[in-house]
Design a protein around this motif. Sequence first.
Motif, short mmCIF file in Angstrom:
data_model
loop_
_atom_site.label_atom_id
_atom_site.label_comp_id
_atom_site.label_asym_id
_atom_site.label_seq_id
_atom_site.Cartn_x
_atom_site.Cartn_y
_atom_site.Cartn_z
N SER A 70 0.89 -1.14 -0.16
CA SER A 70 -0.04 -0.16 0.01
C SER A 70 0.83 1.23 -0.04
CB SER A 70 -0.87 0.21 1.28
OG SER A 70 -1.90 -0.89 1.30
N ILE A 71 2.04 1.32 0.55
CA ILE A 71 2.83 2.29 0.77
C ILE A 71 3.61 2.49 -0.61
CG2 ILE A 71 5.17 3.31 1.61
CD1 ILE A 71 2.36 3.34 3.74
N LEU A 74 1.00 4.20 -2.88
CA LEU A 74 0.97 5.47 -2.54
C LEU A 74 1.99 6.16 -3.29
CD1 LEU A 74 0.13 7.89 -0.61
CD2 LEU A 74 2.01 7.14 0.69
N TRP A 75 3.08 5.71 -3.46
CA TRP A 75 4.16 6.37 -4.22
C TRP A 75 3.81 6.11 -5.68
CZ3 TRP A 75 9.57 3.92 -5.00
CH2 TRP A 75 10.31 4.92 -5.65
N PRO A 82 6.06 8.55 0.09
CA PRO A 82 6.03 7.99 1.67
C PRO A 82 6.85 9.04 2.29
CG PRO A 82 6.23 6.49 0.00
CD PRO A 82 6.54 7.50 -0.66
N ASP A 83 6.39 9.19 3.41
CA ASP A 83 7.29 9.98 4.39
C ASP A 83 8.24 8.92 5.45
OD1 ASP A 83 5.67 9.31 6.50
OD2 ASP A 83 4.84 11.32 6.43
N TRP A 85 7.77 8.06 8.26
CA TRP A 85 6.71 7.26 9.24
C TRP A 85 5.90 5.97 8.40
CZ3 TRP A 85 8.09 8.24 13.97
CH2 TRP A 85 8.70 9.34 14.22
N ASP A 86 5.77 6.42 7.16
CA ASP A 86 4.99 5.34 6.33
C ASP A 86 5.95 4.30 6.14
OD1 ASP A 86 2.68 6.96 5.78
OD2 ASP A 86 3.98 7.83 4.21
N ALA A 90 5.89 0.33 7.74
CA ALA A 90 6.03 -0.66 6.62
C ALA A 90 7.08 -1.71 6.98
CB ALA A 90 6.11 -0.13 5.34
#
Length: 106
Positions: A70-71, A74-75, A82-83, A85-86, A90
């Motif tokens: 999912s991360i 997102l990218w 993703p930052d 924290w993401d 993960a």
Amino acid sequence: MVYAIYIVAALGEIAGCFAFWAWLRLGKSALWLVPGMMSLAIFAWALTLVPSDAAGRVYAAYGGIYIAASILWLWLAENRMPDRWDLSGAAVCLAGTAIILLGPRG
């Protein structure tokens, strides 16, 4: 091989859920639901290919793969970086997946 199955499952689930997101949140045609439902069927089928005698363990281990995928979605698909924290979250989830999959069992 198990990780490849989980990756197929994650892509199927994310693509299928995104089809519903696109229809309901982005105003896309309801025709998006056809490939979306096919993707969700691929997701469910792929999880049955994981060699395990316990479905709950398969689903638990899959959770970490899903989060990491999912991360990545997102990218790559949503073009949002993703930052830290993401990425950290993960990584923790993938560590949990490895413990579940690779832990010694008698």
